[in-house]
Design a protein around this motif. Structure first.
Motif, PDB file in Angstrom:
ATOM      1  N   VAL A  98      35.025  46.048  38.932  1.00  0.00           N
ATOM      2  CA  VAL A  98      34.530  44.477  38.698  1.00  0.00           C
ATOM      3  C   VAL A  98      35.105  43.261  39.114  1.00  0.00           C
ATOM      4  CG1 VAL A  98      35.772  43.981  37.039  1.00  0.00           C
ATOM      5  CG2 VAL A  98      33.146  43.622  37.215  1.00  0.00           C
ATOM      6  N   LEU A  99      36.230  42.796  39.095  1.00  0.00           N
ATOM      7  CA  LEU A  99      37.338  41.962  39.178  1.00  0.00           C
ATOM      8  C   LEU A  99      37.191  41.824  40.736  1.00  0.00           C
ATOM      9  CD1 LEU A  99      39.681  42.325  36.824  1.00  0.00           C
ATOM     10  CD2 LEU A  99      38.710  41.239  36.614  1.00  0.00           C
ATOM     11  N   SER A 100      37.935  42.867  41.463  1.00  0.00           N
ATOM     12  CA  SER A 100      37.522  42.805  43.077  1.00  0.00           C
ATOM     13  C   SER A 100      36.355  41.458  43.198  1.00  0.00           C
ATOM     14  CB  SER A 100      37.705  44.746  43.898  1.00  0.00           C
ATOM     15  OG  SER A 100      38.859  44.557  43.213  1.00  0.00           O
ATOM     16  N   THR A 101      35.050  42.576  42.980  1.00  0.00           N
ATOM     17  CA  THR A 101      33.560  42.260  42.852  1.00  0.00           C
ATOM     18  C   THR A 101      33.616  40.686  42.232  1.00  0.00           C
ATOM     19  OG1 THR A 101      32.485  44.859  42.490  1.00  0.00           O
ATOM     20  CG2 THR A 101      31.258  42.682  43.127  1.00  0.00           C
ATOM     21  N   LEU A 102      34.444  40.243  42.157  1.00  0.00           N
ATOM     22  CA  LEU A 102      34.032  39.053  41.817  1.00  0.00           C
ATOM     23  C   LEU A 102      34.579  37.561  42.949  1.00  0.00           C
ATOM     24  CD1 LEU A 102      34.124  39.293  37.207  1.00  0.00           C
ATOM     25  CD2 LEU A 102      31.653  38.943  38.983  1.00  0.00           C
ATOM     26  N   LEU A 103      35.850  38.235  42.990  1.00  0.00           N
ATOM     27  CA  LEU A 103      36.502  37.897  43.357  1.00  0.00           C
ATOM     28  C   LEU A 103      36.053  37.787  45.369  1.00  0.00           C
ATOM     29  CD1 LEU A 103      39.884  38.905  42.883  1.00  0.00           C
ATOM     30  CD2 LEU A 103      39.322  36.588  42.653  1.00  0.00           C
ATOM     31  N   ILE A 104      35.219  38.549  45.980  1.00  0.00           N
ATOM     32  CA  ILE A 104      34.918  38.893  46.811  1.00  0.00           C
ATOM     33  C   ILE A 104      33.165  37.882  46.491  1.00  0.00           C
ATOM     34  CG2 ILE A 104      33.255  40.282  48.505  1.00  0.00           C
ATOM     35  CD1 ILE A 104      35.363  41.904  48.399  1.00  0.00           C
ATOM     36  N   GLU A 105      32.885  38.151  45.761  1.00  0.00           N
ATOM     37  CA  GLU A 105      31.443  37.312  45.863  1.00  0.00           C
ATOM     38  C   GLU A 105      31.826  35.404  45.735  1.00  0.00           C
ATOM     39  OE1 GLU A 105      29.457  39.193  42.295  1.00  0.00           O
ATOM     40  OE2 GLU A 105      28.804  40.835  43.088  1.00  0.00           O
ATOM     41  N   LEU A 106      32.860  35.176  44.828  1.00  0.00           N
ATOM     42  CA  LEU A 106      32.601  34.170  44.994  1.00  0.00           C
ATOM     43  C   LEU A 106      33.494  33.513  46.265  1.00  0.00           C
ATOM     44  CD1 LEU A 106      32.764  31.417  43.001  1.00  0.00           C
ATOM     45  CD2 LEU A 106      35.116  32.196  41.739  1.00  0.00           C
ATOM     46  N   VAL A 160      28.500  37.336  31.165  1.00  0.00           N
ATOM     47  CA  VAL A 160      29.606  38.254  29.294  1.00  0.00           C
ATOM     48  C   VAL A 160      29.868  39.450  29.691  1.00  0.00           C
ATOM     49  CG1 VAL A 160      28.432  38.612  27.587  1.00  0.00           C
ATOM     50  CG2 VAL A 160      30.543  38.287  27.454  1.00  0.00           C
ATOM     51  N   ARG A 161      29.172  40.059  30.735  1.00  0.00           N
ATOM     52  CA  ARG A 161      28.853  41.470  30.871  1.00  0.00           C
ATOM     53  C   ARG A 161      30.237  42.184  31.721  1.00  0.00           C
ATOM     54  NH1 ARG A 161      28.651  45.944  34.355  1.00  0.00           N
ATOM     55  NH2 ARG A 161      27.127  47.714  33.604  1.00  0.00           N
ATOM     56  N   PRO A 162      31.041  41.177  33.013  1.00  0.00           N
ATOM     57  CA  PRO A 162      32.407  42.104  33.374  1.00  0.00           C
ATOM     58  C   PRO A 162      33.375  41.688  32.470  1.00  0.00           C
ATOM     59  CG  PRO A 162      31.005  39.952  35.071  1.00  0.00           C
ATOM     60  CD  PRO A 162      30.353  40.314  33.821  1.00  0.00           C
ATOM     61  N   ALA A 163      33.267  40.558  30.955  1.00  0.00           N
ATOM     62  CA  ALA A 163      34.951  40.777  30.770  1.00  0.00           C
ATOM     63  C   ALA A 163      34.297  42.302  29.207  1.00  0.00           C
ATOM     64  CB  ALA A 163      34.606  39.322  30.086  1.00  0.00           C
ATOM     65  N   ILE A 164      32.801  42.277  28.944  1.00  0.00           N
ATOM     66  CA  ILE A 164      32.966  43.450  27.910  1.00  0.00           C
ATOM     67  C   ILE A 164      33.329  44.876  28.910  1.00  0.00           C
ATOM     68  CG2 ILE A 164      31.492  44.604  27.327  1.00  0.00           C
ATOM     69  CD1 ILE A 164      29.485  42.251  26.572  1.00  0.00           C
ATOM     70  N   LEU A 165      33.089  44.532  30.075  1.00  0.00           N
ATOM     71  CA  LEU A 165      33.662  45.957  30.775  1.00  0.00           C
ATOM     72  C   LEU A 165      35.180  46.470  31.367  1.00  0.00           C
ATOM     73  CD1 LEU A 165      32.121  48.275  32.482  1.00  0.00           C
ATOM     74  CD2 LEU A 165      32.107  47.108  34.705  1.00  0.00           C
ATOM     75  N   ILE A 166      35.819  45.005  30.949  1.00  0.00           N
ATOM     76  CA  ILE A 166      37.074  44.986  31.572  1.00  0.00           C
ATOM     77  C   ILE A 166      37.453  45.767  30.016  1.00  0.00           C
ATOM     78  CG2 ILE A 166      39.318  44.120  31.564  1.00  0.00           C
ATOM     79  CD1 ILE A 166      37.335  42.550  34.147  1.00  0.00           C
ATOM     80  N   ALA A 167      36.504  45.117  29.166  1.00  0.00           N
ATOM     81  CA  ALA A 167      38.062  45.141  27.297  1.00  0.00           C
ATOM     82  C   ALA A 167      37.251  45.671  26.065  1.00  0.00           C
ATOM     83  CB  ALA A 167      37.338  43.521  26.595  1.00  0.00           C
ATOM     84  N   LYS A 168      36.206  46.957  26.638  1.00  0.00           N
ATOM     85  CA  LYS A 168      35.362  47.663  25.705  1.00  0.00           C
ATOM     86  C   LYS A 168      34.610  48.910  26.438  1.00  0.00           C
ATOM     87  CE  LYS A 168      35.374  46.316  22.047  1.00  0.00           C
ATOM     88  NZ  LYS A 168      35.519  46.204  20.585  1.00  0.00           N
ATOM     89  N   PRO A 169      35.144  49.936  26.054  1.00  0.00           N
ATOM     90  CA  PRO A 169      34.642  51.268  26.823  1.00  0.00           C
ATOM     91  C   PRO A 169      33.248  51.352  27.295  1.00  0.00           C
ATOM     92  CG  PRO A 169      34.992  51.813  23.965  1.00  0.00           C
ATOM     93  CD  PRO A 169      35.199  49.980  24.279  1.00  0.00           C
ATOM     94  N   LEU A 182      23.289  43.892  37.990  1.00  0.00           N
ATOM     95  CA  LEU A 182      23.685  42.539  37.397  1.00  0.00           C
ATOM     96  C   LEU A 182      25.316  43.399  38.259  1.00  0.00           C
ATOM     97  CD1 LEU A 182      23.403  44.731  33.766  1.00  0.00           C
ATOM     98  CD2 LEU A 182      23.259  42.375  34.473  1.00  0.00           C
ATOM     99  N   ILE A 183      26.336  44.042  38.440  1.00  0.00           N
ATOM    100  CA  ILE A 183      27.018  43.837  39.477  1.00  0.00           C
ATOM    101  C   ILE A 183      26.889  44.052  40.016  1.00  0.00           C
ATOM    102  CG2 ILE A 183      28.672  45.238  36.898  1.00  0.00           C
ATOM    103  CD1 ILE A 183      28.173  48.161  38.329  1.00  0.00           C
ATOM    104  N   GLY A 184      26.332  43.652  41.189  1.00  0.00           N
ATOM    105  CA  GLY A 184      25.953  43.508  42.662  1.00  0.00           C
ATOM    106  C   GLY A 184      26.580  45.285  42.941  1.00  0.00           C
ATOM    107  N   SER A 185      27.075  44.843  44.791  1.00  0.00           N
ATOM    108  CA  SER A 185      26.875  45.950  45.337  1.00  0.00           C
ATOM    109  C   SER A 185      28.348  46.751  45.068  1.00  0.00           C
ATOM    110  CB  SER A 185      28.107  45.363  46.857  1.00  0.00           C
ATOM    111  OG  SER A 185      27.017  44.880  47.618  1.00  0.00           O
ATOM    112  N   ALA A 186      28.327  48.307  45.118  1.00  0.00           N
ATOM    113  CA  ALA A 186      29.609  48.866  44.353  1.00  0.00           C
ATOM    114  C   ALA A 186      31.018  48.688  45.095  1.00  0.00           C
ATOM    115  CB  ALA A 186      29.145  50.139  44.422  1.00  0.00           C
ATOM    116  N   LEU A 187      31.679  47.860  44.706  1.00  0.00           N
ATOM    117  CA  LEU A 187      32.830  48.204  46.299  1.00  0.00           C
ATOM    118  C   LEU A 187      33.828  48.232  45.441  1.00  0.00           C
ATOM    119  CD1 LEU A 187      32.452  44.350  47.072  1.00  0.00           C
ATOM    120  CD2 LEU A 187      31.677  46.500  48.553  1.00  0.00           C
ATOM    121  N   THR A 188      34.977  49.010  45.707  1.00  0.00           N
ATOM    122  CA  THR A 188      35.279  49.875  46.223  1.00  0.00           C
ATOM    123  C   THR A 188      37.025  48.955  45.939  1.00  0.00           C
ATOM    124  OG1 THR A 188      36.466  51.101  47.923  1.00  0.00           O
ATOM    125  CG2 THR A 188      35.142  51.896  46.332  1.00  0.00           C
ATOM    126  N   TYR A 189      38.576  49.506  44.948  1.00  0.00           N
ATOM    127  CA  TYR A 189      39.087  48.433  45.695  1.00  0.00           C
ATOM    128  C   TYR A 189      39.671  48.567  47.011  1.00  0.00           C
ATOM    129  CZ  TYR A 189      44.271  47.263  44.388  1.00  0.00           C
ATOM    130  OH  TYR A 189      45.114  46.666  44.929  1.00  0.00           O
TER     131      TYR A 189
END
Length: 254
Positions: free
Chosen positions: A75-83, A159-168, A234-241
């Motif tokens: 999700v961090l990678s995806t957000l960087l690419i999308e922005l 706030v979903r990406p942050a929740i995905l990172i911080a929570k199960p 919600l999370i866009g394309s499923a981009l891998t690292y």
């Protein structure tokens, strides 16, 4: 001495289970906040340069030691690419860029800031969204109810990406399912019950422990058929690292 030994063991366990971030990596959240401010001021060239720097730092870090879930890295990678893609558009959409930059900031802050993450400040926002939908239910005005539900879903997506990172992962999976349930529901009693469960889940995600998230079960048992499409949106394309790294490597080719 007998009291000191157990304390020492607890400290060792804490060290071994706490993600190891260097001083530079702890600045990820600050760099992401700087990018958000630059986007808000429409300083797009500066924002692009900072995204490149943040991406380089992210690539260079040893992610295996950070205890980041694969979903978090994705999700961090995806957000960087999308922005970055949005900033390279011929006619940048400021509102969309600000939204993406906000997601990026909240997500990177969630990755490095475990004590007082910024995403937890959105609990009140979601609770107020839920309250507005509940207030509209007695009117049976479908258009207004849908508008308020859309606002709830929109704020959750932020706030979903942050929740995905911080929570199960189950936290976002359960809330995704609940949002689809509310979006597709036409019976007002069912919507009211769904909102009650949404309020419970917000409390658990923002204030509870991970085991509370895992043990929580809503009254709806089947995930709606639109769930997969909803998550995709919600999370866009499923981009891998790996694909993300190739993206930045190609950009560096003159």
């Amino acid at each position: 001495m007998r009291r000191i030994i157990p304390l020492f063991i607890c400290c060792l366990l804490l060290v071994n289970t706490t993600p190891m971030f260097s001083a530079q990596e702890l600045d990820w959240g600050q760099k992401a906040e700087q990018i958000l401010q630059e986007v808000q001021r429409e300083q797009y060239l500066e924002a692009k340069e900072d995204i490149k720097q943040l991406s380089d730092d992210f690539i260079a870090s040893d992610l295996a030691k950070k205890q980041l879930k694969i979903e978090a890295v994705q999700v961090l990678s995806t957000l960087l690419i999308e922005l970055d893609t949005g900033l390279n558009a011929i006619s940048p959409n400021k509102s969309n860029l600000v939204r993406k930059a906000t997601q990026l900031y909240l997500a990177f802050d969630a990755a490095v800031n475990r004590s007082q993450p910024r995403w937890k400040g959105y609990r009140t926002t979601l609770e107020e969204d839920i309250a507005r939908v509940e207030k509209m239910l007695p009117t049976e005005n479908r258009r207004e109810i849908k508008r308020e539900l859309d606002k709830l879903i929109e704020d959750y997506q932020l706030v979903r990406p942050a929740i995905l990172i911080a929570k199960p992962v189950e936290a976002t999976t359960k809330f995704d399912s609940l949002m689809v349930f509310l979006r597709d529901q036409t019976e007002y009693p069912a919507i009211r019950e769904g909102l009650k469960e949404a309020r419970q889940l917000v409390q658990i995600i923002f204030l509870g422990k991970d085991e509370d998230v895992l043990s929580w079960k809503g009254s709806f048992q089947k995930i709606p058929t639109g769930f997969i499409l909803f998550v995709s949106g919600l999370i866009g394309s499923a981009l891998t690292y790996v694909s993300w790294r190739k993206y930045w490597e190609k950009k560096e080719i003159p």
